[in-house]
Design a protein around this motif. Structure first.
Motif, PDB file in Angstrom:
ATOM      1  N   THR A 295      45.979  53.534 118.185  1.00 10.47           N
ATOM      2  CA  THR A 295      46.685  54.553 118.968  1.00 10.47           C
ATOM      3  C   THR A 295      47.894  53.976 119.694  1.00 10.47           C
ATOM      4  O   THR A 295      48.778  54.720 120.114  1.00 10.47           O
ATOM      5  CB  THR A 295      45.739  55.186 120.002  1.00 10.47           C
ATOM      6  OG1 THR A 295      45.193  54.161 120.841  1.00 10.47           O
ATOM      7  CG2 THR A 295      44.598  55.926 119.317  1.00 10.47           C
ATOM      8  N   ALA A 296      47.938  52.649 119.862  1.00  9.33           N
ATOM      9  CA  ALA A 296      49.077  51.991 120.521  1.00  9.33           C
ATOM     10  C   ALA A 296      49.139  50.541 120.040  1.00  9.33           C
ATOM     11  O   ALA A 296      48.117  49.941 119.738  1.00  9.33           O
ATOM     12  CB  ALA A 296      48.920  52.039 122.040  1.00  9.33           C
TER      13      ALA A 296
ATOM     14  N   THR B  17      52.686  52.672 119.423  1.00 11.78           N
ATOM     15  CA  THR B  17      53.034  53.706 118.453  1.00 11.78           C
ATOM     16  C   THR B  17      54.008  53.149 117.432  1.00 11.78           C
ATOM     17  O   THR B  17      54.895  52.353 117.768  1.00 11.78           O
ATOM     18  CB  THR B  17      53.675  54.914 119.148  1.00 11.78           C
ATOM     19  OG1 THR B  17      54.788  54.467 119.922  1.00 11.78           O
ATOM     20  CG2 THR B  17      52.674  55.591 120.061  1.00 11.78           C
TER      21      THR B  17
ATOM     22  N   GLU C 109      51.837  57.777 110.193  1.00 11.51           N
ATOM     23  CA  GLU C 109      51.508  58.862 111.115  1.00 11.51           C
ATOM     24  C   GLU C 109      50.157  58.582 111.764  1.00 11.51           C
ATOM     25  O   GLU C 109      49.160  58.372 111.078  1.00 11.51           O
ATOM     26  CB  GLU C 109      51.446  60.181 110.344  1.00 11.51           C
ATOM     27  CG  GLU C 109      51.053  61.373 111.182  1.00 11.51           C
ATOM     28  CD  GLU C 109      50.868  62.617 110.324  1.00 11.51           C
ATOM     29  OE1 GLU C 109      49.761  63.186 110.329  1.00 11.51           O
ATOM     30  OE2 GLU C 109      51.840  63.009 109.644  1.00 11.51           O
ATOM     31  N   GLN C 110      50.127  58.558 113.075  1.00  9.35           N
ATOM     32  CA  GLN C 110      48.884  58.256 113.763  1.00  9.35           C
ATOM     33  C   GLN C 110      47.840  59.336 113.526  1.00  9.35           C
ATOM     34  O   GLN C 110      48.155  60.512 113.390  1.00  9.35           O
ATOM     35  CB  GLN C 110      49.126  58.097 115.259  1.00  9.35           C
ATOM     36  CG  GLN C 110      49.812  56.786 115.623  1.00  9.35           C
ATOM     37  CD  GLN C 110      49.771  56.536 117.125  1.00  9.35           C
ATOM     38  OE1 GLN C 110      49.892  57.447 117.914  1.00  9.35           O
ATOM     39  NE2 GLN C 110      49.620  55.280 117.503  1.00  9.35           N
TER      40      GLN C 110
END
Length: 270
Positions: free
Chosen positions: A201-202, A204, A211-212
């Motif tokens: 998630t980080a 980013t 694409e997360q």
């Protein structure tokens, strides 16, 4: 004249009404049971939503506090936010086939080994990328941050066919897999791989790719509660409906008898 009394309900012993009554009797416990099943599903989904919410809102912890080589990530550990510091090993990354984006487009997830300071490996799902052509070729994968990096992500359990419904197909193109398995990746990499994997998630990704993966959505528990009420209302309606049909049958028979009486009566003799 159609006599009043118990014989008014004699029709209930007919084959048609016996079958109808037996069906009604069978429906009531069936619907009650279905209501309890929906209540059980409501409790399950509510408990899962609470567990996921608690995990997502818990304070981040170092990944090795929750998992280790060979460890099976538990329900309580799933979705916990973890941190790790190490280096991405892009030379040995693979892609996970047939994964969809937030818009439903089919592509790949990028699974990159992340080498920790002690030499152990954490599998990091960096997100989704499009196939951009034939899925038999290894796609072009955006590079992660170079050098020593600290990442944050959600801890996930190893994927299985039973849990995901995805068949683990053999004979895939080079560096492509169907399911994320820390045990399989440990054999492929010849390294100590922490159990489970992390959805990053980080930090980013630059340029928006990969694409997360979005946060896990909550299951619609209130819908099961509504179904529970619905089934129990149906169960209550069955005897009411049966009695309504019985009364209508009695009324119809009485009206038919009343219509026949004048026609069949003999004229009075003087």
């Amino acid at each position: 004249m159609y006599r009043r009394g118990v014989h008014r309900y004699r029709f209930l012993s007919s084959r048609q009404w016996v079958i109808l009554t037996l069906v009604a009797i069978a429906l009531i416990p069936t619907m009650v049971k279905l209501g309890f099943w929906q209540h059980h599903r409501y409790q399950e989904r509510t408990a899962r939503n609470d567990l996921v919410s608690a995990a997502l809102h818990a304070e981040p912890v170092p990944v090795e506090r929750l998992t280790s080589p060979g460890h099976a990530v538990t329900r309580a550990e799933k979705y916990r936010t973890v941190t790790a510091t190490g280096t991405f090993d892009t030379a040995r990354q693979v892609v996970v086939r047939r994964r969809t984006s937030s818009d439903g487009e089919v592509g790949f997830h990028v699974l990159t080994p992340f080498v920790l300071a002690d030499g152990k490996v954490l599998l990091v799902n960096r997100g989704w990328i499009p196939a951009n052509g034939a899925q038999t070729a290894f796609p072009r994968v955006p590079a992660p941050p170079a050098g020593r990096t600290t990442i944050t992500g959600r801890l996930k359990a190893d994927e299985t066919t039973a849990a995901s419904g995805i068949k683990n197909v053999k004979g895939l193109p080079d560096r492509q897999i169907m399911l994320i398995s820390s045990a399989e990746e440990a054999r492929r990499l010849g390294a100590q791989v922490l159990g489970g994997y992390v959805e990053q998630t980080a930090p980013t990704p630059k340029g928006g790719s990969p694409e997360q993966i979005s946060d896990p959505g909550s299951e619609d528990a209130p819908l099961n509660y509504a179904y529970m009420i619905q089934w129990w209302l149906f169960a209550a309606a069955v005897p009411v409906g049966w009695w309504f049909l019985v009364r209508r049958e009695v009324r119809d028979r009485e009206e038919a008898a009343a219509r026949r009486t004048p026609e069949t009566s003999e004229p009075a003799t003087v």
